[in-house]
Design an enzyme around this catalytic site. Structure first.
Site, mmCIF file in Angstrom:
data_model
loop_
_atom_site.group_PDB
_atom_site.id
_atom_site.type_symbol
_atom_site.label_atom_id
_atom_site.label_comp_id
_atom_site.label_asym_id
_atom_site.label_seq_id
_atom_site.Cartn_x
_atom_site.Cartn_y
_atom_site.Cartn_z
ATOM 1 N N LEU A 100 0.865 -1.191 0.000
ATOM 2 C CA LEU A 100 0.000 0.000 0.000
ATOM 3 C C LEU A 100 0.897 1.235 0.000
ATOM 4 O O LEU A 100 2.028 1.187 0.513
ATOM 5 C CB LEU A 100 -0.894 0.022 1.241
ATOM 6 N N ASP A 101 0.372 2.334 -0.538
ATOM 7 C CA ASP A 101 1.120 3.590 -0.531
ATOM 8 C C ASP A 101 1.302 4.089 0.907
ATOM 9 O O ASP A 101 0.548 3.702 1.808
ATOM 10 C CB ASP A 101 0.366 4.673 -1.320
ATOM 11 N N THR A 102 2.237 5.004 1.072
ATOM 12 C CA THR A 102 2.527 5.551 2.410
ATOM 13 C C THR A 102 1.268 6.119 3.070
ATOM 14 O O THR A 102 1.024 5.911 4.260
ATOM 15 C CB THR A 102 3.589 6.672 2.282
ATOM 16 N N HIS A 183 -0.186 2.144 -7.985
ATOM 17 C CA HIS A 183 -1.104 3.253 -7.672
ATOM 18 C C HIS A 183 -2.441 3.094 -8.412
ATOM 19 O O HIS A 183 -3.021 4.089 -8.870
ATOM 20 C CB HIS A 183 -0.505 4.604 -8.091
ATOM 21 N N LYS A 186 -5.684 5.229 -7.320
ATOM 22 C CA LYS A 186 -5.506 6.675 -7.529
ATOM 23 C C LYS A 186 -5.494 6.998 -9.025
ATOM 24 O O LYS A 186 -6.064 8.002 -9.456
ATOM 25 C CB LYS A 186 -4.197 7.141 -6.868
#
Ligand code: URA
Length: 229
Positions: A100-102, A183, A186
């Site tokens: 997962l992204d930050t 991503h 998004k």
């Protein structure tokens, strides 16, 4: 598996310590001395290190509730690694099943069983991932259909696989996707002129997140088996 990996799985030794011990002649495989850390061994082999029979530690399968501002990596990028939240021995043996992204929160699976994780992330498996998404702008009426038909993301050559969008409010949706492109969520909303302001993974396959933020637990045998479709 390699002998040095087996040693890590069955003792508190790190990979480099294991290599040293093997090279120093401290181990035998089925009563034969070996100094080759890369020797292939099976869990049924009789592996002895410094006179002690080693039994492989069972593989570990973990769900973690990733908080925001943590990273799915071991590399220090100015944020704490998610591995800081998991207090188990030989944490270096663990890897993440789908990062997962930050700034993304929610369900992360962690394991030391490479076959199990590969089975979940391989594209042919089409394992469902469910995200709760907060958006900057109200969702347009045509997005559900666009997502279910497939979108061309920036830099990609093929359309995204059909995705399910449930509208929960003007700026909040639940999205189910079966791919794991970089991503992806998004970029999907960017492709329809919107922006994700908050992203939370609620579910992978039939497994729903049920621990508090920053907390973790081992999966049950039924949960582990649920991914072997
Ligand atoms: N899609 C994204 O864009 N970010 C994530 O962290 C996960 C899926």
């Amino acid at each position: 598996m390699r002998l040095d990996k087996f040693l890590c799985k069955s003792s508190e030794h790190s990979r480099s310590q294991a290599r040293h011990l093997i090279a120093a002649g401290a181990g035998t495989v089925n009563s034969l001395k070996t100094v080759d850390p890369a020797q292939q061994v099976h869990e049924n082999n009789c592996i002895i290190l410094n006179g002690q029979i080693l039994l492989a530690r069972p593989s570990r399968y973990i769900m973690l509730h990733k908080p925001a501002n943590s990273i799915c990596s071991n590399v220090d990028e100015g944020y704490p690694s998610i591995f800081n939240y998991i207090d188990v021995p030989a944490v270096d043996d663990l890897h993440i099943v789908g990062r997962l992204d930050t700034d993304t929160t929610g369900l992360v699976l962690v394991t030391d069983d490479g076959r199990w994780s590969f089975n979940i992330i391989r594209p042919q498996q089409r394992c469902e991932k469910v995200y709760l998404v907060d958006l900057r702008s109200p969702i347009s009426a045509d997005v559900t259909e666009k997502f279910s038909t497939g979108l061309l993301l920036h830099g990609e050559k093929s359309l995204t696989l059909p995705a399910k969008l449930e509208v929960l409010g003007p700026r909040q949706v639940r999205l189910t996707i079966t791919q794991g492109k970089y991503h992806q969520v998004k970029r999907m909303f960017a492709a329809v002129g919107n922006k994700v302001v908050k992203l939370h993974r609620q579910q992978i396959g039939s497994l729903a997140l049920d621990v508090q933020e920053s907390d973790w637990r081992y999966l049950s045998s039924a949960e582990i088996a649920s991914f072997n479709l």
